[in-house]
Design an enzyme around this catalytic site. Structure first.
Site, mmCIF file in Angstrom:
data_model
loop_
_atom_site.group_PDB
_atom_site.id
_atom_site.type_symbol
_atom_site.label_atom_id
_atom_site.label_comp_id
_atom_site.label_asym_id
_atom_site.label_seq_id
_atom_site.Cartn_x
_atom_site.Cartn_y
_atom_site.Cartn_z
ATOM 1 N N GLY A 14 0.817 -1.221 0.000
ATOM 2 C CA GLY A 14 0.000 0.000 0.000
ATOM 3 C C GLY A 14 0.846 1.264 0.000
ATOM 4 N N VAL A 16 1.520 3.466 2.433
ATOM 5 C CA VAL A 16 2.473 3.550 3.546
ATOM 6 C C VAL A 16 3.498 2.419 3.431
ATOM 7 C CG1 VAL A 16 2.706 3.440 6.064
ATOM 8 C CG2 VAL A 16 0.814 4.705 5.041
ATOM 9 N N SER A 38 -2.594 -8.433 1.302
ATOM 10 C CA SER A 38 -3.881 -9.147 1.437
ATOM 11 C C SER A 38 -3.831 -10.466 0.667
ATOM 12 C CB SER A 38 -5.009 -8.280 0.883
ATOM 13 O OG SER A 38 -4.955 -8.301 -0.526
ATOM 14 N N CYS A 149 -1.649 10.692 10.849
ATOM 15 C CA CYS A 149 -0.665 11.561 10.176
ATOM 16 C C CYS A 149 -0.841 13.051 10.507
ATOM 17 C CB CYS A 149 -0.706 11.331 8.668
ATOM 18 S SG CYS A 149 -2.343 10.956 8.034
ATOM 19 N N GLU A 202 -11.601 11.469 11.186
ATOM 20 C CA GLU A 202 -10.298 12.109 11.347
ATOM 21 C C GLU A 202 -10.315 13.169 12.461
ATOM 22 O OE1 GLU A 202 -8.139 10.657 9.316
ATOM 23 O OE2 GLU A 202 -6.487 12.033 8.975
ATOM 24 N N HIS A 242 0.471 17.089 4.465
ATOM 25 C CA HIS A 242 -0.722 17.643 5.106
ATOM 26 C C HIS A 242 -0.384 19.041 5.646
ATOM 27 C CE1 HIS A 242 -2.460 13.834 4.539
ATOM 28 N NE2 HIS A 242 -2.584 13.401 5.777
ATOM 29 N N ASN A 327 2.924 13.320 5.140
ATOM 30 C CA ASN A 327 2.003 12.371 5.790
ATOM 31 C C ASN A 327 2.458 10.922 5.731
ATOM 32 O OD1 ASN A 327 1.165 13.254 3.013
ATOM 33 N ND2 ASN A 327 -0.083 11.402 3.155
HETATM 34 N N1 LIG Z 1 -1.573 7.019 3.886
HETATM 35 C C1 LIG Z 1 -1.173 7.742 4.938
HETATM 36 O O1 LIG Z 1 -0.705 8.889 4.804
HETATM 37 C C2 LIG Z 1 -1.272 7.187 6.331
HETATM 38 C C3 LIG Z 1 -0.706 7.920 7.369
HETATM 39 C C4 LIG Z 1 -0.758 7.424 8.675
HETATM 40 C C5 LIG Z 1 -1.350 6.205 8.904
HETATM 41 N N2 LIG Z 1 -1.906 5.509 7.870
HETATM 42 C C6 LIG Z 1 -2.474 4.186 8.189
HETATM 43 O O2 LIG Z 1 -1.603 3.206 7.615
HETATM 44 C C7 LIG Z 1 -2.354 2.065 7.219
HETATM 45 C C8 LIG Z 1 -2.121 1.796 5.747
HETATM 46 O O3 LIG Z 1 -2.579 2.899 4.977
HETATM 47 P P1 LIG Z 1 -2.333 3.015 3.403
HETATM 48 O O4 LIG Z 1 -2.687 4.418 3.093
HETATM 49 O O5 LIG Z 1 -1.002 2.502 3.048
HETATM 50 O O6 LIG Z 1 -3.463 1.999 2.831
HETATM 51 P P2 LIG Z 1 -3.480 1.217 1.436
HETATM 52 O O7 LIG Z 1 -2.728 1.965 0.387
HETATM 53 O O8 LIG Z 1 -4.924 0.920 1.184
HETATM 54 O O9 LIG Z 1 -2.708 -0.167 1.731
HETATM 55 C C9 LIG Z 1 -3.236 -1.176 2.547
HETATM 56 C C10 LIG Z 1 -2.299 -2.364 2.647
HETATM 57 O O10 LIG Z 1 -2.902 -3.380 3.488
HETATM 58 C C11 LIG Z 1 -3.116 -4.596 2.713
HETATM 59 N N3 LIG Z 1 -4.422 -5.150 3.110
HETATM 60 C C12 LIG Z 1 -5.657 -4.644 2.853
HETATM 61 N N4 LIG Z 1 -6.613 -5.436 3.400
HETATM 62 C C13 LIG Z 1 -5.955 -6.450 4.040
HETATM 63 C C14 LIG Z 1 -6.381 -7.600 4.774
HETATM 64 N N5 LIG Z 1 -7.671 -7.840 5.009
HETATM 65 N N6 LIG Z 1 -5.433 -8.435 5.263
HETATM 66 C C15 LIG Z 1 -4.111 -8.196 5.061
HETATM 67 N N7 LIG Z 1 -3.657 -7.129 4.347
HETATM 68 C C16 LIG Z 1 -4.565 -6.268 3.844
HETATM 69 C C17 LIG Z 1 -3.072 -4.162 1.263
HETATM 70 O O11 LIG Z 1 -2.661 -5.283 0.457
HETATM 71 P P3 LIG Z 1 -3.115 -5.459 -1.104
HETATM 72 O O12 LIG Z 1 -2.172 -4.628 -1.923
HETATM 73 O O13 LIG Z 1 -2.941 -6.911 -1.338
HETATM 74 O O14 LIG Z 1 -4.532 -4.996 -1.206
HETATM 75 C C18 LIG Z 1 -1.997 -3.058 1.314
HETATM 76 O O15 LIG Z 1 -0.722 -3.647 1.373
HETATM 77 C C19 LIG Z 1 -3.815 2.375 7.571
HETATM 78 O O16 LIG Z 1 -4.093 1.850 8.846
HETATM 79 C C20 LIG Z 1 -3.837 3.895 7.604
HETATM 80 O O17 LIG Z 1 -4.874 4.405 8.404
HETATM 81 C C21 LIG Z 1 -1.865 5.954 6.592
#
Ligand SMILES: NC(=O)c1ccc[n+]([C@@H]2O[C@H](COP(=O)([O-])OP(=O)(O)OC[C@H]3O[C@@H](n4cnc5c(N)ncnc54)[C@H](OP(=O)(O)O)[C@@H]3O)[C@@H](O)[C@H]2O)c1
Length: 350
Positions: A14, A16, A38, A149, A202, A242, A327
């Site tokens: 993903g 992050v 996943s 973030c 948020e 952000h 972020n």
């Molecule tokens: N983006 C930001 O700026 C940010 C900042 C702080 C915190 N966060 C937190 O960091 C986390 C990840 O965010 P993201 O933005 O990187 O999300 P994302 O782009 O949607 O990535 C999600 C990741 O989790 C995997 N996944 C999804 N469903 C799953 C399941 N049921 N079992 C196992 N793996 C699963 C996905 O794999 P696949 O590729 O196989 O679908 C992907 O590797 C979240 O909790 C978010 O709230 C994000």
């Protein structure tokens, strides 16, 4: 040279997860040896499963790594988590129970009273909550979280002010980047030429997590900071970074030069400053007008600093200013890596 410590990464494909892969590629202490995602991605190579979006090339060694199932066997003691909250709630405790240290970006356990919500420059002592966590939950490992973030950037901007003058009230409005919503995130037709108010849950996360981070650690619990935070959140068509508009009421009067000195002199404890991912100065104040801006300032100090500007007297509260932070770096992967470095430097991960 000391042998590098093997580390795993949950949710590696993903937004992050990719930032973790990038930041761990040449890490002096850690070596990424296991990646999960996943069921959709299981068994594929990282290069097949991840749509690599970062400007630097996908590290070759990681490109050919096979994605393991999240929740399956991982042979490393340190595991970073970039899972969404639902998957994290289920999977992270199982790993912690069997002895892994999970450094998590998910919101699932951030507000548990025995889980550190760590920003080492601000509340390094909160890592001691882990002892209670292990004793009460019977875990051999632990969960250590970093905040939402936007919260991290806000807490960094407020910490020096709270330490010197006391903070009474905060009003913050965020302008949050698209990468904050993960990938593929917000549909382009919803965001191009548009602003989306009220990002899901948020506001509440910012309000409660800020009080926990700036609270007092006494023994094995945290007393939340007593100030009030009101947050409003908006998604804007920015890729990374952000931006936050912040107004603050202080407990004691301070003039602009005192606020600037508080930010400029803020360093965090000495043992944190020496860590590989620590920014030289956690807060950078920009004098130039109309700064900070995400496009120009997001990578300040490799994305690990909170960048502040535009300090002005506030007719409602005492002071108002703008803060910016990366972020997915300071707000996510970089923050987690710093937390793990701090725990390692304390000998907790040996
Ligand atoms: N983006 C930001 O700026 C940010 C900042 C702080 C915190 N966060 C937190 O960091 C986390 C990840 O965010 P993201 O933005 O990187 O999300 P994302 O782009 O949607 O990535 C999600 C990741 O989790 C995997 N996944 C999804 N469903 C799953 C399941 N049921 N079992 C196992 N793996 C699963 C996905 O794999 P696949 O590729 O196989 O679908 C992907 O590797 C979240 O909790 C978010 O709230 C994000």
């Amino acid at each position: 040279m000391r042998k590098k410590i093997p580390v795993g990464l949950l949710g590696a494909t993903g937004t992050v997860g990719q930032r973790f892969v990038q930041r761990l590629a040449d890490h002096p202490w850690f070596e990424l040896t296991a990646v999960t995602a996943s069921e959709r991605s299981e068994g594929k190579t990282y290069a097949q499963a991840a749509r690599w979006r970062l400007a630097s090339p996908l590290p070759e060694r990681v490109a050919s790594m096979r994605l393991l199932p999240s929740g399956g066997e991982i042979s490393c003691r340190i595991v970073f988590s970039a899972l969404d909250a639902t998957a994290a709630r289920e999977l992270e405790p199982a790993y912690a129970r069997e002895g892994k240290w999970i450094f998590s970006n998910a919101s699932a356990y951030r507000m548990e009273p025995d889980v550190p919500l760590l920003i080492p420059e601000i509340n390094a002592e909160s890592l001691s909550l882990v002892e209670r966590q292990q004793r009460e939950r019977g875990w051999k490992g632990a969960i250590v979280t970093n905040a939402n973030c936007s919260t991290i950037i806000l807490a960094m901007a407020l910490a020096p002010l709270h330490q010197r003058f006391g903070v009474e009230k905060v009003f913050v409005t965020t302008m949050q980047a698209l990468s904050g919503a993960g990938y593929p995130g917000v549909p382009s037709l919803d965001i191009l030429g548009n602003v989306l108010p009220d990002i899901l849950e948020e506001d509440a996360k910012i309000e409660r997590e800020t009080a926990k981070i700036l609270g007092k650690t006494t023994g094995e619990s945290i007393e939340a900071a007593p100030f009030l935070v009101s947050a409003m959140t908006y998604r804007v068509a920015v890729e990374d970074g952000h931006t936050e508009s912040i107004s603050v009421l202080l407990s004691r009067r301070a003039d602009a030069s005192e606020l600037l000195a508080a930010w400029r002199e803020f360093r965090g404890p000495e043992n944190v400053r020496a860590l590989p991912t620590s920014p030289k100065t956690p807060i950078v104040y920009l004098e130039a007008p109309h700064r900070p801006q995400p496009r120009r300032d997001v990578d300040t100090q490799s994305g690990m600093a909170a960048v502040i500007g535009g300090l002005k007297a506030c007719p409602l509260f005492d002071w108002k200013f703008t803060a910016l932070g990366h972020n997915t770096v300071r707000g996510a992967a970089g923050a987690s890596v710093l937390n793990a470095e701090y725990a390692a430097s304390k000998g907790l991960l040996d």
